[in-house]
Design a protein around this motif. Structure first.
Motif, short mmCIF file in Angstrom:
data_model
loop_
_atom_site.label_atom_id
_atom_site.label_comp_id
_atom_site.label_asym_id
_atom_site.label_seq_id
_atom_site.Cartn_x
_atom_site.Cartn_y
_atom_site.Cartn_z
N LEU A 141 48.19 -55.30 -58.47
CA LEU A 141 47.69 -54.39 -59.51
C LEU A 141 48.63 -53.19 -59.69
O LEU A 141 48.99 -52.83 -60.81
CB LEU A 141 46.28 -53.93 -59.17
CG LEU A 141 45.65 -52.93 -60.14
CD1 LEU A 141 45.45 -53.58 -61.51
CD2 LEU A 141 44.33 -52.43 -59.59
N LEU A 142 49.02 -52.58 -58.57
CA LEU A 142 49.95 -51.45 -58.64
C LEU A 142 51.30 -51.88 -59.20
O LEU A 142 51.93 -51.13 -59.97
CB LEU A 142 50.13 -50.82 -57.26
CG LEU A 142 48.95 -50.00 -56.73
CD1 LEU A 142 49.19 -49.61 -55.28
CD2 LEU A 142 48.74 -48.76 -57.60
N GLY A 143 51.74 -53.06 -58.86
CA GLY A 143 53.01 -53.57 -59.38
C GLY A 143 52.99 -53.73 -60.88
O GLY A 143 53.89 -53.27 -61.59
N VAL A 144 51.94 -54.35 -61.39
CA VAL A 144 51.82 -54.55 -62.84
C VAL A 144 51.70 -53.20 -63.55
O VAL A 144 52.31 -52.98 -64.60
CB VAL A 144 50.62 -55.47 -63.16
CG1 VAL A 144 50.31 -55.48 -64.64
CG2 VAL A 144 50.90 -56.88 -62.65
N LEU A 145 50.94 -52.29 -62.98
CA LEU A 145 50.78 -50.96 -63.56
C LEU A 145 52.12 -50.24 -63.67
O LEU A 145 52.47 -49.71 -64.74
CB LEU A 145 49.80 -50.14 -62.72
CG LEU A 145 49.33 -48.82 -63.27
CD1 LEU A 145 48.58 -49.01 -64.59
CD2 LEU A 145 48.43 -48.14 -62.26
N HIS A 146 52.91 -50.25 -62.60
CA HIS A 146 54.21 -49.58 -62.63
C HIS A 146 55.17 -50.25 -63.60
O HIS A 146 55.93 -49.57 -64.30
CB HIS A 146 54.80 -49.49 -61.22
CG HIS A 146 54.20 -48.39 -60.41
ND1 HIS A 146 52.97 -48.50 -59.82
CD2 HIS A 146 54.65 -47.14 -60.14
CE1 HIS A 146 52.69 -47.37 -59.20
NE2 HIS A 146 53.68 -46.52 -59.39
N LEU A 147 55.13 -51.58 -63.68
CA LEU A 147 55.97 -52.27 -64.66
C LEU A 147 55.55 -51.90 -66.08
O LEU A 147 56.40 -51.72 -66.96
CB LEU A 147 55.90 -53.78 -64.47
CG LEU A 147 56.60 -54.34 -63.23
CD1 LEU A 147 56.37 -55.85 -63.15
CD2 LEU A 147 58.08 -54.02 -63.23
N SER A 148 54.25 -51.76 -66.30
CA SER A 148 53.76 -51.43 -67.65
C SER A 148 54.19 -50.03 -68.07
O SER A 148 54.26 -49.73 -69.26
CB SER A 148 52.24 -51.58 -67.73
OG SER A 148 51.58 -50.49 -67.11
N TRP A 149 54.46 -49.16 -67.11
CA TRP A 149 54.99 -47.83 -67.44
C TRP A 149 56.51 -47.87 -67.57
O TRP A 149 57.09 -47.19 -68.40
CB TRP A 149 54.63 -46.82 -66.36
CG TRP A 149 53.18 -46.59 -66.14
CD1 TRP A 149 52.17 -46.71 -67.06
CD2 TRP A 149 52.55 -46.19 -64.93
NE1 TRP A 149 50.96 -46.41 -66.48
CE2 TRP A 149 51.17 -46.09 -65.18
CE3 TRP A 149 53.01 -45.90 -63.65
CZ2 TRP A 149 50.25 -45.71 -64.20
CZ3 TRP A 149 52.11 -45.53 -62.68
CH2 TRP A 149 50.74 -45.43 -62.95
N GLY A 150 57.15 -48.67 -66.73
CA GLY A 150 58.60 -48.70 -66.70
C GLY A 150 59.23 -49.33 -67.92
O GLY A 150 60.24 -48.83 -68.43
N VAL A 151 58.65 -50.41 -68.42
CA VAL A 151 59.25 -51.09 -69.57
C VAL A 151 59.35 -50.17 -70.79
O VAL A 151 60.44 -50.01 -71.35
CB VAL A 151 58.50 -52.40 -69.90
CG1 VAL A 151 58.93 -52.97 -71.24
CG2 VAL A 151 58.71 -53.42 -68.77
N PRO A 152 58.27 -49.51 -71.23
CA PRO A 152 58.42 -48.64 -72.40
C PRO A 152 59.30 -47.41 -72.12
O PRO A 152 60.00 -46.94 -73.02
CB PRO A 152 57.00 -48.23 -72.76
CG PRO A 152 56.18 -48.49 -71.55
CD PRO A 152 56.87 -49.60 -70.81
N ALA A 153 59.28 -46.91 -70.89
CA ALA A 153 60.11 -45.75 -70.59
C ALA A 153 61.59 -46.09 -70.69
O ALA A 153 62.40 -45.25 -71.11
CB ALA A 153 59.78 -45.20 -69.19
N VAL A 154 61.97 -47.31 -70.34
CA VAL A 154 63.37 -47.74 -70.44
C VAL A 154 63.72 -48.14 -71.87
O VAL A 154 64.77 -47.76 -72.39
CB VAL A 154 63.64 -48.90 -69.46
CG1 VAL A 154 64.99 -49.55 -69.75
CG2 VAL A 154 63.60 -48.40 -68.02
#
Length: 132
Positions: A8-21
């Motif tokens: 869950l934490l992994g998916v959450l962090h990826l969901s923030w990282g993709v748009p930020a990049v």
């Protein structure tokens, strides 16, 4: 439960990282979403900083998912320990700096950041108990 929390934490962090990049300005103006814009409460906008933050989120997300996949206590401890360092530093900064956030947004953002420390800490404690 620990593996689920890591995933869950992994998916959450990826969901923030993709748009930020991929869209750093959009991320700055719109994070965390739902009509809120907490990141924009700490101007000025800096594309380099937003892209670096996105890279950090992507890295954390990938490591959390790897820890969930590998299901190894040592890997889990290292990954959650790293996330705790990041999350604690992030929380401490926001406890010391309000930016331009309203009182309600400031309280909400600090509460979310506190859970960003308590969640990984709880997973670390759960993973210390012998597995069935």
């Amino acid at each position: 439960m620990v593996r689920g929390g890591l995933a869950l934490l992994g998916v959450l962090h990826l969901s923030w990282g993709v748009p930020a990049v991929l869209a750093p300005r959009w991320f700055f103006d719109n994070f965390p979403g739902f009509g809120l814009s907490w990141t924009a409460g700490y101007p000025p906008y800096n594309s380099h900083l937003m892209t670096d933050v996105g890279g950090a989120f992507l890295t954390l997300g990938a490591m959390l998912l790897a820890a969930a996949w590998l299901d190894d206590r040592r890997v889990t401890a290292v990954v959650l320990g790293g996330l705790l360092i990041f999350s604690t530093v992030h929380l401490v900064f926001h406890l010391a700096h309000a930016g331009t956030l309203t009182s309600a947004d400031l309280l909400a953002s600090r509460t979310v950041l506190l859970f960003g420390v308590l969640g990984p800490g709880a997973l670390l404690m759960l993973d210390r108990h012998p597995r069935a």
